[in-house]
Scaffold this motif. Sequence first.
Motif, mmCIF file in Angstrom:
data_model
loop_
_atom_site.group_PDB
_atom_site.id
_atom_site.type_symbol
_atom_site.label_atom_id
_atom_site.label_comp_id
_atom_site.label_asym_id
_atom_site.label_seq_id
_atom_site.Cartn_x
_atom_site.Cartn_y
_atom_site.Cartn_z
ATOM 1 N N VAL A 84 19.698 18.132 67.671
ATOM 2 C CA VAL A 84 18.570 17.204 68.388
ATOM 3 C C VAL A 84 19.927 17.287 69.912
ATOM 4 C CG1 VAL A 84 18.318 16.019 65.736
ATOM 5 C CG2 VAL A 84 20.334 15.535 67.150
ATOM 6 N N SER A 85 20.965 17.339 70.079
ATOM 7 C CA SER A 85 20.839 17.919 71.478
ATOM 8 C C SER A 85 20.585 18.555 72.608
ATOM 9 C CB SER A 85 22.512 17.087 71.537
ATOM 10 O OG SER A 85 22.728 18.427 71.406
ATOM 11 N N GLU A 86 20.287 19.773 71.743
ATOM 12 C CA GLU A 86 20.243 20.925 73.176
ATOM 13 C C GLU A 86 18.888 21.710 72.564
ATOM 14 O OE1 GLU A 86 23.528 23.022 73.211
ATOM 15 O OE2 GLU A 86 24.847 21.293 74.110
ATOM 16 N N GLY A 87 18.737 21.882 71.468
ATOM 17 C CA GLY A 87 17.759 22.312 70.238
ATOM 18 C C GLY A 87 18.109 24.418 70.903
ATOM 19 N N PHE A 88 17.554 24.949 69.641
ATOM 20 C CA PHE A 88 17.471 26.508 69.853
ATOM 21 C C PHE A 88 16.110 26.512 70.077
ATOM 22 C CE2 PHE A 88 20.247 24.233 66.635
ATOM 23 C CZ PHE A 88 21.613 24.845 66.752
ATOM 24 N N LYS A 89 16.789 27.928 70.762
ATOM 25 C CA LYS A 89 15.183 28.771 71.438
ATOM 26 C C LYS A 89 15.630 30.142 70.569
ATOM 27 C CE LYS A 89 13.524 29.689 75.417
ATOM 28 N NZ LYS A 89 13.490 29.405 77.122
ATOM 29 N N LYS A 90 15.042 30.903 70.637
ATOM 30 C CA LYS A 90 14.343 32.504 70.219
ATOM 31 C C LYS A 90 12.963 33.323 70.359
ATOM 32 C CE LYS A 90 17.047 32.507 65.681
ATOM 33 N NZ LYS A 90 18.380 33.478 66.278
ATOM 34 N N GLU A 91 13.891 34.329 71.001
ATOM 35 C CA GLU A 91 12.378 35.312 71.937
ATOM 36 C C GLU A 91 12.109 37.052 70.951
ATOM 37 O OE1 GLU A 91 11.468 36.377 76.388
ATOM 38 O OE2 GLU A 91 13.544 34.356 75.998
ATOM 39 N N LEU A 122 1.896 27.780 62.614
ATOM 40 C CA LEU A 122 3.472 26.893 62.900
ATOM 41 C C LEU A 122 3.816 25.767 62.313
ATOM 42 C CD1 LEU A 122 4.088 29.115 65.840
ATOM 43 C CD2 LEU A 122 4.713 30.209 63.671
ATOM 44 N N PRO A 123 4.483 25.436 61.811
ATOM 45 C CA PRO A 123 5.390 23.202 61.196
ATOM 46 C C PRO A 123 5.132 23.259 62.640
ATOM 47 C CG PRO A 123 6.806 25.099 60.659
ATOM 48 C CD PRO A 123 5.521 26.052 60.939
ATOM 49 N N LYS A 124 4.229 21.972 63.270
ATOM 50 C CA LYS A 124 4.741 20.836 64.181
ATOM 51 C C LYS A 124 5.746 20.965 64.508
ATOM 52 C CE LYS A 124 5.313 16.460 61.850
ATOM 53 N NZ LYS A 124 5.378 16.563 60.213
ATOM 54 N N GLU A 125 6.906 21.512 64.055
ATOM 55 C CA GLU A 125 8.116 20.893 64.605
ATOM 56 C C GLU A 125 8.525 22.360 65.400
ATOM 57 O OE1 GLU A 125 7.927 21.284 61.333
ATOM 58 O OE2 GLU A 125 8.453 19.210 60.508
ATOM 59 N N VAL A 126 8.411 23.722 65.775
ATOM 60 C CA VAL A 126 8.699 24.588 66.176
ATOM 61 C C VAL A 126 7.105 24.203 67.438
ATOM 62 C CG1 VAL A 126 7.943 26.985 65.660
ATOM 63 C CG2 VAL A 126 9.399 25.122 64.529
ATOM 64 N N LYS A 127 7.886 24.881 68.633
ATOM 65 C CA LYS A 127 6.704 24.944 69.857
ATOM 66 C C LYS A 127 7.341 26.137 69.777
ATOM 67 C CE LYS A 127 9.051 20.709 71.896
ATOM 68 N NZ LYS A 127 9.053 20.001 71.012
ATOM 69 N N VAL A 128 5.558 26.641 70.176
ATOM 70 C CA VAL A 128 6.023 28.202 70.783
ATOM 71 C C VAL A 128 5.150 29.070 72.171
ATOM 72 C CG1 VAL A 128 3.275 27.965 70.148
ATOM 73 C CG2 VAL A 128 5.280 30.429 69.492
ATOM 74 N N ASP A 146 15.367 22.365 64.228
ATOM 75 C CA ASP A 146 16.544 23.245 63.210
ATOM 76 C C ASP A 146 15.755 24.554 63.334
ATOM 77 O OD1 ASP A 146 16.478 23.372 60.768
ATOM 78 O OD2 ASP A 146 14.823 22.147 59.909
ATOM 79 N N LYS A 147 17.871 24.758 63.030
ATOM 80 C CA LYS A 147 17.792 26.254 63.121
ATOM 81 C C LYS A 147 17.472 26.893 61.568
ATOM 82 C CE LYS A 147 21.916 29.093 64.531
ATOM 83 N NZ LYS A 147 23.777 29.276 64.921
ATOM 84 N N ALA A 148 17.567 26.311 60.930
ATOM 85 C CA ALA A 148 17.351 27.650 59.897
ATOM 86 C C ALA A 148 15.624 27.380 59.841
ATOM 87 C CB ALA A 148 17.800 26.297 59.064
ATOM 88 N N LEU A 149 14.836 26.346 60.081
ATOM 89 C CA LEU A 149 13.870 26.526 60.298
ATOM 90 C C LEU A 149 12.898 27.884 61.440
ATOM 91 C CD1 LEU A 149 10.575 25.862 59.275
ATOM 92 C CD2 LEU A 149 10.920 23.855 61.265
ATOM 93 N N LEU A 150 13.582 27.623 62.371
ATOM 94 C CA LEU A 150 13.989 28.368 63.400
ATOM 95 C C LEU A 150 13.808 30.153 62.824
ATOM 96 C CD1 LEU A 150 12.529 28.489 66.428
ATOM 97 C CD2 LEU A 150 15.254 28.570 66.694
#
Length: 189
Positions: A84-91, A122-128, A146-150
Amino acid sequence: MSRIGKLPISIPSGVTVAQQGDVVTVKGPKGELSQHVDPSIIVKIEDGIVAVEMDEKQTSVGAKQQHAFHGLYRALINNMVVGVSEGFKKELELVGVGFRVSNEGNILEFALGYTHPIFMQLPKEVKVETISERNQNPRIVLESCDKALLGLICAKIRSFRMPEPYKGKGILFKGEVIRRKSGKSAAAK
C-alpha cells in the motif's frame, strides 16, 4: 521463535494499520488490504511499529504450526504495508516468433501460436501495460498493491505458454534465464 516473525515492521508515513478482532487492515496511498490472522498469533500495533508475537496460552494448533504461523503472518503483514505504500511490479516477456500481446483496459489479448487468440480479464486492482517495440520481445508490465494477487495473475499468464528448454520459447519473467537442453544427439556410428 521464528527469525522472520521476531522482526518488527515499521509503518511508513501515510499508512495506517488497524486491527479488529482477527482481521488486520492496512490503508495507504496505493490501496487498502486486509488479512485474517490465526487466533494463536497476537498482532501489536504501537508507536509506528507492528509486532507479531505467539500466544503462549493458545493450544488450538501445535507448537510447530504456531512457529510457522508466526513467520507467515509477519511476512503477510509486511507485504501489505509495502504494497500500500510502494506497490509491487512484475514484468513478463513473450519469447517466440509471432507471439504478441495487447490490452484494452484490463483485458489482455494474447497471440501465442495457437489457432485462436487468448483473452484474459484482469481484476481492477491490477494495472497493466503492454509494450511492443521493434526488434524486441513484447512485454507485459503488471502493477498492484497485493503481492499474492500479482503472483497469481503472473502464474496464470505464464501457464498459457510455459517456457520450454529446447528453443527457449514461452512467457518468461524479465531477466529469467532458462536452462537450455541440447536436442537429439547424432546417431552413433
